[in-house]
Motif scaffolding. Sequence first.
Motif, mmCIF file in Angstrom:
data_model
loop_
_atom_site.group_PDB
_atom_site.id
_atom_site.type_symbol
_atom_site.label_atom_id
_atom_site.label_comp_id
_atom_site.label_asym_id
_atom_site.label_seq_id
_atom_site.Cartn_x
_atom_site.Cartn_y
_atom_site.Cartn_z
ATOM 1 N N LEU A 39 4.433 11.084 -7.263
ATOM 2 C CA LEU A 39 4.009 11.466 -8.613
ATOM 3 C C LEU A 39 3.661 12.951 -8.651
ATOM 4 O O LEU A 39 3.349 13.548 -7.617
ATOM 5 C CB LEU A 39 2.802 10.629 -9.039
ATOM 6 C CG LEU A 39 3.075 9.133 -9.177
ATOM 7 C CD1 LEU A 39 1.793 8.387 -9.480
ATOM 8 C CD2 LEU A 39 4.114 8.868 -10.251
ATOM 9 N N PRO A 40 3.698 13.555 -9.838
ATOM 10 C CA PRO A 40 3.390 14.991 -9.955
ATOM 11 C C PRO A 40 2.038 15.339 -9.340
ATOM 12 O O PRO A 40 1.025 14.727 -9.656
ATOM 13 C CB PRO A 40 3.377 15.231 -11.468
ATOM 14 C CG PRO A 40 4.217 14.139 -12.045
ATOM 15 C CD PRO A 40 4.021 12.958 -11.125
ATOM 16 N N GLY A 41 2.032 16.287 -8.434
ATOM 17 C CA GLY A 41 0.808 16.732 -7.790
ATOM 18 C C GLY A 41 0.232 15.715 -6.821
ATOM 19 O O GLY A 41 -0.871 15.900 -6.325
ATOM 20 N N GLY A 42 0.956 14.610 -6.560
ATOM 21 C CA GLY A 42 0.465 13.594 -5.650
ATOM 22 C C GLY A 42 -0.756 12.853 -6.173
ATOM 23 O O GLY A 42 -1.464 12.198 -5.421
ATOM 24 N N GLN A 43 -0.997 12.944 -7.489
ATOM 25 C CA GLN A 43 -2.189 12.309 -8.062
ATOM 26 C C GLN A 43 -1.891 10.879 -8.508
ATOM 27 O O GLN A 43 -0.746 10.535 -8.782
ATOM 28 C CB GLN A 43 -2.716 13.126 -9.240
ATOM 29 C CG GLN A 43 -1.777 13.155 -10.449
ATOM 30 C CD GLN A 43 -2.342 13.934 -11.614
ATOM 31 O OE1 GLN A 43 -3.492 14.324 -11.590
ATOM 32 N NE2 GLN A 43 -1.534 14.167 -12.629
ATOM 33 N N ALA A 44 -2.924 10.075 -8.549
ATOM 34 C CA ALA A 44 -2.780 8.703 -9.040
ATOM 35 C C ALA A 44 -2.304 8.736 -10.491
ATOM 36 O O ALA A 44 -2.501 9.720 -11.206
ATOM 37 C CB ALA A 44 -4.110 7.967 -8.925
ATOM 38 N N HIS A 45 -1.691 7.665 -10.923
ATOM 39 C CA HIS A 45 -1.061 7.622 -12.241
ATOM 40 C C HIS A 45 -2.030 7.541 -13.410
ATOM 41 O O HIS A 45 -1.645 7.773 -14.551
ATOM 42 C CB HIS A 45 -0.114 6.421 -12.315
ATOM 43 C CG HIS A 45 -0.816 5.110 -12.280
ATOM 44 N ND1 HIS A 45 -1.272 4.483 -13.403
ATOM 45 C CD2 HIS A 45 -1.165 4.310 -11.242
ATOM 46 C CE1 HIS A 45 -1.856 3.349 -13.077
ATOM 47 N NE2 HIS A 45 -1.813 3.223 -11.755
ATOM 48 N N TYR A 46 -3.293 7.235 -13.181
ATOM 49 C CA TYR A 46 -4.231 6.932 -14.268
ATOM 50 C C TYR A 46 -4.292 7.992 -15.359
ATOM 51 O O TYR A 46 -4.412 7.667 -16.521
ATOM 52 C CB TYR A 46 -5.640 6.696 -13.711
ATOM 53 C CG TYR A 46 -5.678 5.726 -12.578
ATOM 54 C CD1 TYR A 46 -5.361 4.387 -12.773
ATOM 55 C CD2 TYR A 46 -5.990 6.139 -11.292
ATOM 56 C CE1 TYR A 46 -5.368 3.478 -11.725
ATOM 57 C CE2 TYR A 46 -6.010 5.238 -10.231
ATOM 58 C CZ TYR A 46 -5.696 3.914 -10.462
ATOM 59 O OH TYR A 46 -5.698 3.039 -9.428
ATOM 60 N N ASN B 65 0.857 -1.182 0.000
ATOM 61 C CA ASN B 65 0.000 0.000 0.000
ATOM 62 C C ASN B 65 0.892 1.231 0.000
ATOM 63 O O ASN B 65 1.902 1.269 0.707
ATOM 64 C CB ASN B 65 -0.908 0.028 1.232
ATOM 65 C CG ASN B 65 -2.011 -0.992 1.138
ATOM 66 O OD1 ASN B 65 -2.413 -1.379 0.051
ATOM 67 N ND2 ASN B 65 -2.489 -1.438 2.279
ATOM 68 N N HIS B 66 0.515 2.224 -0.777
ATOM 69 C CA HIS B 66 1.309 3.444 -0.853
ATOM 70 C C HIS B 66 0.438 4.583 -1.335
ATOM 71 O O HIS B 66 -0.616 4.379 -1.919
ATOM 72 C CB HIS B 66 2.510 3.266 -1.792
ATOM 73 C CG HIS B 66 2.101 2.844 -3.185
ATOM 74 N ND1 HIS B 66 1.670 3.727 -4.139
ATOM 75 C CD2 HIS B 66 2.046 1.620 -3.756
ATOM 76 C CE1 HIS B 66 1.378 3.076 -5.254
ATOM 77 N NE2 HIS B 66 1.592 1.781 -5.042
ATOM 78 N N ASP B 67 0.896 5.769 -1.097
ATOM 79 C CA ASP B 67 0.187 6.925 -1.636
ATOM 80 C C ASP B 67 0.851 7.301 -2.962
ATOM 81 O O ASP B 67 1.708 6.573 -3.469
ATOM 82 C CB ASP B 67 0.193 8.093 -0.638
ATOM 83 C CG ASP B 67 1.599 8.583 -0.316
ATOM 84 O OD1 ASP B 67 2.550 8.324 -1.099
ATOM 85 O OD2 ASP B 67 1.752 9.251 0.719
ATOM 86 N N TYR B 68 0.459 8.406 -3.511
ATOM 87 C CA TYR B 68 1.000 8.835 -4.802
ATOM 88 C C TYR B 68 1.821 10.110 -4.675
ATOM 89 O O TYR B 68 1.965 10.864 -5.628
ATOM 90 C CB TYR B 68 -0.137 9.008 -5.810
ATOM 91 C CG TYR B 68 -0.810 7.704 -6.140
ATOM 92 C CD1 TYR B 68 -0.236 6.824 -7.038
ATOM 93 C CD2 TYR B 68 -1.999 7.335 -5.524
ATOM 94 C CE1 TYR B 68 -0.831 5.606 -7.329
ATOM 95 C CE2 TYR B 68 -2.601 6.123 -5.811
ATOM 96 C CZ TYR B 68 -2.010 5.269 -6.712
ATOM 97 O OH TYR B 68 -2.602 4.069 -7.005
ATOM 98 N N SER B 69 2.383 10.341 -3.481
ATOM 99 C CA SER B 69 3.142 11.572 -3.252
ATOM 100 C C SER B 69 4.380 11.672 -4.143
ATOM 101 O O SER B 69 4.876 12.769 -4.385
ATOM 102 C CB SER B 69 3.542 11.691 -1.777
ATOM 103 O OG SER B 69 4.361 10.607 -1.402
#
Length: 113
Positions: A25-32, A19-23
Amino acid sequence: TQPWPVIDGTPTVTIVHQNHDYSHLPGGQAHYDLEETQINAELGGGMRNMYMVLDTEKELVGGEIRSPRFRLVRLIRALERAVQPEGEVSGGLRWRLTRALRRWRRTVGEARA
């Protein structure tokens, strides 16, 4: 399409996913919705070639291979795949319907978990 059966082993096999967050990634958003995800999907032959365990035709349960039981989330996924547009063009009716079905499928799946 290959003639090989696709079997979901998750009812029997222990799967570990961190389990992890998306911090990261740009803007902390999910990769979708990131450009990199779209490029990777295109390299893989498009979103119509991206599958999940809900797309399997058999499952391994208690050491036996069987057809999966009916579940609403599987039906929604089948509808999602049926209306999914061939191209990666976003914004059309089929694209919007696919996105709506995906959101509904996630809601149904989360309610069941």
